[in-house]
Enzyme design. Structure first.
Site, PDB file in Angstrom:
ATOM      1  N   ASN A 153      14.339  32.772 -64.239  1.00  0.00           N
ATOM      2  CA  ASN A 153      13.275  32.646 -63.314  1.00  0.00           C
ATOM      3  C   ASN A 153      13.483  33.818 -62.419  1.00  0.00           C
ATOM      4  O   ASN A 153      12.392  34.259 -61.799  1.00  0.00           O
ATOM      5  CB  ASN A 153      13.514  31.267 -62.707  1.00  0.00           C
ATOM      6  CG  ASN A 153      14.790  30.982 -62.134  1.00  0.00           C
ATOM      7  OD1 ASN A 153      15.717  31.506 -62.435  1.00  0.00           O
ATOM      8  ND2 ASN A 153      15.060  30.200 -60.907  1.00  0.00           N
ATOM      9  N   GLU A 252      25.579  27.406 -60.486  1.00  0.00           N
ATOM     10  CA  GLU A 252      24.330  27.093 -59.618  1.00  0.00           C
ATOM     11  C   GLU A 252      23.245  26.514 -60.547  1.00  0.00           C
ATOM     12  O   GLU A 252      22.890  27.187 -61.484  1.00  0.00           O
ATOM     13  CB  GLU A 252      24.062  28.363 -59.033  1.00  0.00           C
ATOM     14  CG  GLU A 252      23.242  28.284 -57.798  1.00  0.00           C
ATOM     15  CD  GLU A 252      21.541  28.201 -57.820  1.00  0.00           C
ATOM     16  OE1 GLU A 252      21.145  27.357 -58.279  1.00  0.00           O
ATOM     17  OE2 GLU A 252      21.040  29.470 -58.067  1.00  0.00           O
ATOM     18  N   CYS A 286      15.022  27.148 -58.316  1.00  0.00           N
ATOM     19  CA  CYS A 286      15.964  25.852 -58.182  1.00  0.00           C
ATOM     20  C   CYS A 286      15.677  25.397 -57.103  1.00  0.00           C
ATOM     21  O   CYS A 286      15.978  23.946 -56.801  1.00  0.00           O
ATOM     22  CB  CYS A 286      17.186  26.243 -58.508  1.00  0.00           C
ATOM     23  SG  CYS A 286      18.070  27.569 -57.608  1.00  0.00           S
TER      24      CYS A 286
END
Length: 485
Positions: A153, A252, A286
Site C-alpha cells: 500500500n 506493524e 492501515c
C-alpha cells in the site's frame, strides 16, 4: 530516470535476475499494463543476500558517522532530483493518485532526514559498580542484519521506514518487497542507496514469492531481527516463526481505526478529517478510519454533510491529477471488498451511498445503521468503504471503539481538547489524535499498535531501540581478591 528497467534482484551490489524457475509479472493495477517480468529469487539467492549483508555490516558498523550521514543526505538529494520519476512509478505500479505519491515522497524524505541523525545517537553509558575500582561501560551497538518484509500500500515509505533506520544504526539489511510492488518497495530503494554511495552488500533486495523460499527469510540464521508490515494473519505466522528461532520481531499489522465525533465537534473539520481518513489511497492504509462513531445529537447533520462531501470524490485513472480514488491493488482485493459489502447488506447495514465496481476501481460505499457486531465493523476493510455508528454517550463511545481485535490508530473530534485527551486514554489503541485525521506518522514520534495491530514501535528513539542492542564491557582497574585464591 525509469525504474521499470531495473533487474529484480540486487545482491552484494550487483543487479541481476533470480535463479528460480518461477516467472513473476508486475502489472499496473488500473489498466493491467505489463510493467516488467522477473525471474524470482531462489533460496540460494536469499542465502547469498544474507551473507553479503553480514559481511558488509562488519565494516559499516565501524565507519565514521560523518561518512554514514553523507549517504543519507545523498539519498535525499537523489529522491529530490528524481521526484517526477518516483511520482510516475508510484502511480503506475501502486495505482496511487498524484496526491498520494506526493504525500508518500514527503514522508520518505522526512524519515531519511531523521535517520541521518542516528549515527550520532549511538550513545553509551558509564555506570558505577558495587565492586571497588570497577568501571562499567554500556555500549549501544547494531544488532547485525535485519530482514525487512514490506507491503503493497505504501511500499516506498513502509520499506524505507525499516531499511533507512536499520542502515543508519549500523546494520546490514535484506529487503523483500511485496510481489506487486517490487519496484517502489524494493529495487527503487536499492537504486537510491546505490546512487548515494552505500557500500556494496549492505542493502540487498530479493524479489520472490513465498512459494519459492518458504519461511527461510525468517528462519535463516543470519538475521537477528525481522521487521514486517502487512496483514495480521501473516504477521502472526512471522511472529511465531521468529519466536521459535529466538529472533526479535517488529510487526506493524492491520487496523480498524475509529474516528469519533462528539456532540460539541466542529462539524466541518470533522467531516473533512473523516473523508480524508477513509478515502486517501482508496482506503488502503492501515491507519484508515474504518468506523465513524458519531454522537446522536449531531448524527443526522454529520451524515448529511459527510455524504455530500463523499459524492464529490472523483474515481478513475490515477494519472489524472483530479482523481482522488484510484484502483485497489489487484482483483483479489476487489473480490474481498465486494464480499464484505454484500455481507454488510445481509446483516442489515444500509448503504446510503453505494458506488459501482469497475475493474479494480471500487467507488465509495457508505454504510449507516451499522451495529458493532457486524462484520464490516469488526474487520479491516482495505477499500473505500466506511461504516457509521450512532452513540448516545461517552460510555458507548468507549465500548464501541474498543470493541475490536485491532488497536492501531484513531481520532476524536471535540471542542474540549482536554475532554478528548481524557477519553483517548481510555481507548485501547497505540495512537490517537485529537481534532485530526487517523492517518498520522511523524519520523520522531513512537508509531505502532496494540492487540492484533502489532508489536513494537518505530520512529525516532524507538527505531534506535528496535535495531540496536546493548553490550556491557566492564574494566577492573585494580586487582580484586577472589574466593579460593
Amino acid at each position: 530516470m525509469t525504474f521499470k528497467n531495473l533487474p529484480s534482484q540486487y545482491i552484494n551490489g550487483e543487479w541481476r535476475e533470480g535463479t528460480s524457475s518461477l516467472s513473476m509479472e508486475n502489472r499496473n493495477p488500473y489498466c493491467g499494463e505489463l510493467l516488467a517480468t522477473y525471474k524470482a529469487a531462489s533460496k540460494e539467492d536469499l542465502d547469498k543476500a544474507y551473507h553479503a549483508a553480514a559481511t558488509a555490516q562488519l565494516k559499516w558498523s565501524q565507519t565514521n558517522p560523518v561518512i554514514q550521514r553523507e549517504v543519507f543526505e545523498k539519498a535525499v538529494q537523489y529522491i529530490e532530483e528524481n521526484h517526477a520519476a518516483i511520482v510516475d512509478i508510484i502511480i503506475e505500479e501502486i495505482g496511487g493518485t498524484r496526491l498520494k505519491a506526493e504525500f508518500e515522497i514527503g514522508l520518505v524524505i522526512n524519515l531519511i532526514k531523521e535517520a541521518s541523525t542516528f549515527p550520532f545517537r549511538m550513545e553509551g553509558k558509564i555506570l558505577t559498580s558495587p565492586i571497588d575500582h570497577k568501571e562499567n561501560r554500556v555500549y549501544r551497538v547494531p544488532i547485525g542484519v535485519v530482514g525487512v518484509i514490506s507491503p503493497f500500500n505504501f511500499p516506498f515509505f513502509l520499506s524505507m521506514k525499516s531499511v533507512a533506520t536499520a542502515l543508519a544504526t549500523g546494520n546490514g539489511v535484506v529487503l523483500k518487497p511485496h510481489e506487486h510492488t517490487s519496484i517502489t518497495g524494493g529495487t527503487m530503494i536499492a537504486k537510491i542507496f546505490e546512487s548515494a554511495g552505500l557500500p556494496k552488500g549492505l542493502l540487498n533486495v530479493i524479489t520472490t514469492e513465498i512459494s519459492e523460499i518458504g519461511d527461510l527469510f525468517i528462519e535463516h540464521p543470519i538475521p537477528r531481527a525481522i521487521s514486517f508490515t502487512g496483514s495480521t494473519k501473516i504477521g502472526k505466522h512471522i511472529g511465531a516463526v521468529a519466536g521459535k528461532n529466538l529472533k526479535e520481531v517488529h510487526l506493524e499489522l492491520g487496523g480498524n481505526s475509529a474516528l469519533i465525533v462528539l456532540e460539541d465537534a466542529d462539524l466541518e473539520l470533522a467531516v473533512s478529517a473523516a473523508v480524508f481518513s477513509r478515502f486517501t489511497h482508496q482506503g488502503q492504509i492501515c491507519m484508515s478510519a474504518n468506523r465513524l462513531i458519531v454522537h446522536e445529537a449531531i448524527y443526522e447533520e454529520f451524515v448529511k454533510k459527510y455524504i455530500a462531501k463523499v459524492a464529490t470524490l472523483t474515481c478513475g485513472d490515477p494519472k489524472n491529477p483530479n482523481t482522488i480514488i484510484g484502483p485497489l491493488i489487484n482483483e483479489q482485493q476487489v473480490k474481498a471488498t465486494r464480499a464484505l459489502i454484500e455481507k454488510g447488506i445481509r446483516e442489515g447495514a444500509h448503504p446510503i451511498i453505494k458506488g459501482n465496481i469497475t475493474g479494480n476501481i471500487v467507488e465509495p460505499v457508505v454504510f449507516t445503521e451499522v451495529t458493532p457486531d457486524m462484520e464490516i465493523a469488526q474487520e479491516e476493510v482495505f477499500a473505500p468503504v466506511i461504516s457509521i455508528l450512532k452513540v448516545s454517550n461517552e460510555k458507548e463511545v468507549i465500548e464501541y471503539a474498543n470493541n475490536s481485535l485491532y488497536g492501531l490508530s484513531g481520532a476524536i473530534h471535540t471542542k474540549d481538547v482536554e475532554r478528548g485527551a481524557q477519553l483517548a486514554k481510555q481507548l485501547d489503541t497505540g495512537m490517537i489524535h485529537i481534532n485530526d485525521t487517523t492517518i498520522n506518522d511523524e519520523p520522531h514520534v513512537a508509531f505502532g499498535g496494540v492487540k492484533n495491530s502489532g508489536i513494537g514501535r518505530l520512529n525516532g528513539e524507538w527505531s534506535l531501540d528496535a535495531f540496536t542492542t546493548f553490550k556491557w564491557i566492564s574494566i577492573q582497574h585494580q586487582a580484586r581478591q577472589y574466593p579460593y585464591s
